[in-house]
Design an enzyme around this catalytic site. Sequence first.
Site, PDB file in Angstrom:
ATOM      1  N   THR B 162       0.866  -1.188   0.000  1.00 27.07           N
ATOM      2  CA  THR B 162       0.000   0.000   0.000  1.00 27.07           C
ATOM      3  C   THR B 162       0.902   1.238   0.000  1.00 27.07           C
ATOM      4  OG1 THR B 162      -0.225  -0.083   2.407  1.00 27.07           O
ATOM      5  CG2 THR B 162      -1.955  -1.139   1.109  1.00 27.07           C
ATOM      6  N   LYS B 188       4.432  -6.878   3.910  1.00 22.66           N
ATOM      7  CA  LYS B 188       4.152  -5.472   3.622  1.00 22.66           C
ATOM      8  C   LYS B 188       3.931  -4.757   4.950  1.00 22.66           C
ATOM      9  CE  LYS B 188       1.034  -3.241   3.655  1.00 22.66           C
ATOM     10  NZ  LYS B 188      -0.086  -2.325   3.901  1.00 22.66           N
ATOM     11  N   THR B 199      -1.934  -1.911   8.295  1.00 23.53           N
ATOM     12  CA  THR B 199      -1.479  -3.265   8.340  1.00 23.53           C
ATOM     13  C   THR B 199      -0.088  -3.693   8.010  1.00 23.53           C
ATOM     14  OG1 THR B 199      -3.526  -4.307   8.166  1.00 23.53           O
ATOM     15  CG2 THR B 199      -1.765  -5.419   7.090  1.00 23.53           C
ATOM     16  N   GLU B 280       7.331   4.927   8.135  1.00 22.87           N
ATOM     17  CA  GLU B 280       6.950   6.200   7.518  1.00 22.87           C
ATOM     18  C   GLU B 280       7.892   7.323   7.946  1.00 22.87           C
ATOM     19  OE1 GLU B 280       2.275   5.106   7.019  1.00 22.87           O
ATOM     20  OE2 GLU B 280       2.943   6.200   8.795  1.00 22.87           O
ATOM     21  N   ASN B 403       1.294  11.547   7.393  1.00 16.85           N
ATOM     22  CA  ASN B 403       0.081  11.285   8.167  1.00 16.85           C
ATOM     23  C   ASN B 403      -0.806  12.496   8.424  1.00 16.85           C
ATOM     24  OD1 ASN B 403       0.177   8.380   8.827  1.00 16.85           O
ATOM     25  ND2 ASN B 403       2.188   8.962   9.579  1.00 16.85           N
ATOM     26  N   SER B 408      -6.265  11.639   3.411  1.00 16.71           N
ATOM     27  CA  SER B 408      -6.396  10.265   2.927  1.00 16.71           C
ATOM     28  C   SER B 408      -7.632  10.133   2.069  1.00 16.71           C
ATOM     29  CB  SER B 408      -6.458   9.328   4.122  1.00 16.71           C
ATOM     30  OG  SER B 408      -7.377   9.816   5.057  1.00 16.71           O
TER      31      SER B 408
END
Lengths: 408, 408
Positions: B162, B188, B199, B280, B403, B408
Amino acid sequence: MAKLPRSPLAPDRFPDMPEIGGLRLATVEAGVRYAGRRDVMLALLAPGSAVAGVFTRSATRSANVLDCQRKIGAEAEGAGAAILVNSGNSNAFTGRAGEGSVQAICTAVSKATGLPQARVFTSATGVIGERLPHDRITDRIGALVNGLAPGKLGEAAEAIMTTDTFPKGAAAELVIDGQTVRIAGIAKGSGMIAPDMATMLVYIFTDARIERSQLQQMLGALNDRTFNNITVDSDTSTSDTLLMAATGASGVDVTGHDGFRDALHGVMLDLAHQVVRDGEGATKFVTVQVTGAASDADARTHALAIANSPLVKTAIAGEDPNWGRIVMAVGKSGAAADRDLLTIRFGDVLVAEKGWVAESYREEQGAAQMKQAEIEIGVDIGLGAGQATVWTCDLTHGYISINADYRS
Amino acid sequence: MAKLPRSPLAPDRFPDMPEIGGLRLATVEAGVRYAGRRDVMLALLAPGSAVAGVFTRSATRSANVLDCQRKIGAEAEGAGAAILVNSGNSNAFTGRAGEGSVQAICTAVSKATGLPQARVFTSATGVIGERLPHDRITDRIGALVNGLAPGKLGEAAEAIMTTDTFPKGAAAELVIDGQTVRIAGIAKGSGMIAPDMATMLVYIFTDARIERSQLQQMLGALNDRTFNNITVDSDTSTSDTLLMAATGASGVDVTGHDGFRDALHGVMLDLAHQVVRDGEGATKFVTVQVTGAASDADARTHALAIANSPLVKTAIAGEDPNWGRIVMAVGKSGAAADRDLLTIRFGDVLVAEKGWVAESYREEQGAAQMKQAEIEIGVDIGLGAGQATVWTCDLTHGYISINADYRS
């Protein structure tokens, strides 16, 4: 490091503070670390004052905290008391030398005031792991004692600041049986622990009369609903200290008085909120209210999981009504929850219910809530009657800049 | 959101992956959410395969996770098995509809492969709270089954991404009694949970033969030393899934074989580290090693408190050898510690001991350690023999941007 701009969430001004009978204050420039500003405060409390305290539970707490904790237990109610606080150096993780510094300061204050050492309390806030140059403080005890005067709470609130962007104060007055009772408190803190500048410190004074153990009990219970329910970054200081002194100068006994308790609760909540409003890099003041949990403790666990989640906090910074991250935080908290019983609200907007987004919800409603400077997140767990409220702020580039970009 | 640049901590290239006897894979473009890329993978395992799994403990876990958990317990060892994974939509917090989607996919895979539904496992990763358009997946089951072929692990690793900035794979081969046994895994994840893109997912395949309960036991134990000891942001996904299948095609029984266990540990640790390396905004790969704690559990509590502390993580981002923040994190963890027994090292540099900065320590030594891309923090608690190692990354402006700045 560069002086930070005043938080956008700061109150307009420092409040008017009442004089507290039996309390005198002084501040001085001692040059512990900062130049050109007052960095030490001394509070002197009249004989008969009751002193209570709540402290960090950190296993690595500072020498000052350990010394206060030993003394708070010991009864010596006849005597007066003194509280000396320095900013610039937290005297934390300074080994045995830290205890020597506390001892030197207490000895000097005891000598200058005639108080027994057991009634001299100290706090220190600032850089961790550097030896406290306590001579700079003990050299100024004479000047402090000479400067003692009623009032001066605003000056004291400024003297204890480190990375705070505004001084924090709150006060209340109430009339009991025709007589006025006053409460006034000051605080510092802009993170559970700021960049090498440890600590939340809070000092509350009242002219009410109350027995020490009663005061301690009330303070501990109210602390659990105020300072213990705020979080900026989930990090816990090695120096957190809340001291409260009741001088009794008003002559009014407040033992078991609900009005006094409520007024004190209000002062503590106000100060706690101000600490959040000065959270490093904060642009949003966030109230997380959890209801319907299996117990109050579970509700607090959920609320703190939401308030401490970096993904929730960054979503708020980005004004993103990202309720999926709230579901995630509830799920990871460890407290009881059932996906299909969760209800989530932003302000008065119903966002999700029965395990899914609410039929009535429109993304623009959530987005409008997120644009405000004060945000309310309501979560009903749907399992019981447990509830808790926690206050926090968002996680922004400002936080990273303060804590990463500047070298301490 | 914009495609993110490849993490500076990424490995040079995807590793060469062995073919696993008894495993065939296929991927397809189903357009679940992403356009122009493969977003569904199907793994088909030969009859006789043992399947074990470890899953998120989140109370709000996804329908797919709940379905896998029900099936992992049920014995049906004679049959083959299938694993279908989609990216783009996590099917989490989608209420009863989520269960319907899982059911629809399992039915379609069962029909196309002849496997009993109890042997069809699914995962989903991506946006939370939006209904999974499962028709797009079931429409492509035929194409998937037709495309099944040995190899293809690299293609599968790409299909499940993702916000990952690189596909993640690891493999091992070992010779047991003259015969080669192979392990190959893909993963992942770039945060415990990424921006609405939930996830960590991990799939490991081997041609070894091992009884299901033995495999489950080994997987759970190794998980506690690998995937359970990594943290990017302390947030836990609603969909975390680790599935492992042993086809037995090599004919080699590895029950109780230490060499196999070690090789599997290596593959799992490699994949776990890759997830952290894709954290991230990460610019530093950090190993936190705690020794001398009262117990292994206490050591892990300390290590996670350090690895999850925003103040420690921002200090690392700022290349600041701020050992005071490590003291703070140890102090707040809740596990046993004594300030005066702590020893702290950055790499091989002794920083603090006996409750204070080490006499030999020079700030420039610590600063040099912090400049590296791979940082080791060693903390000895000085109380016992408990130890734990946890891996994490720093907290940077990149994390906030990913974030908060992107909607999103």
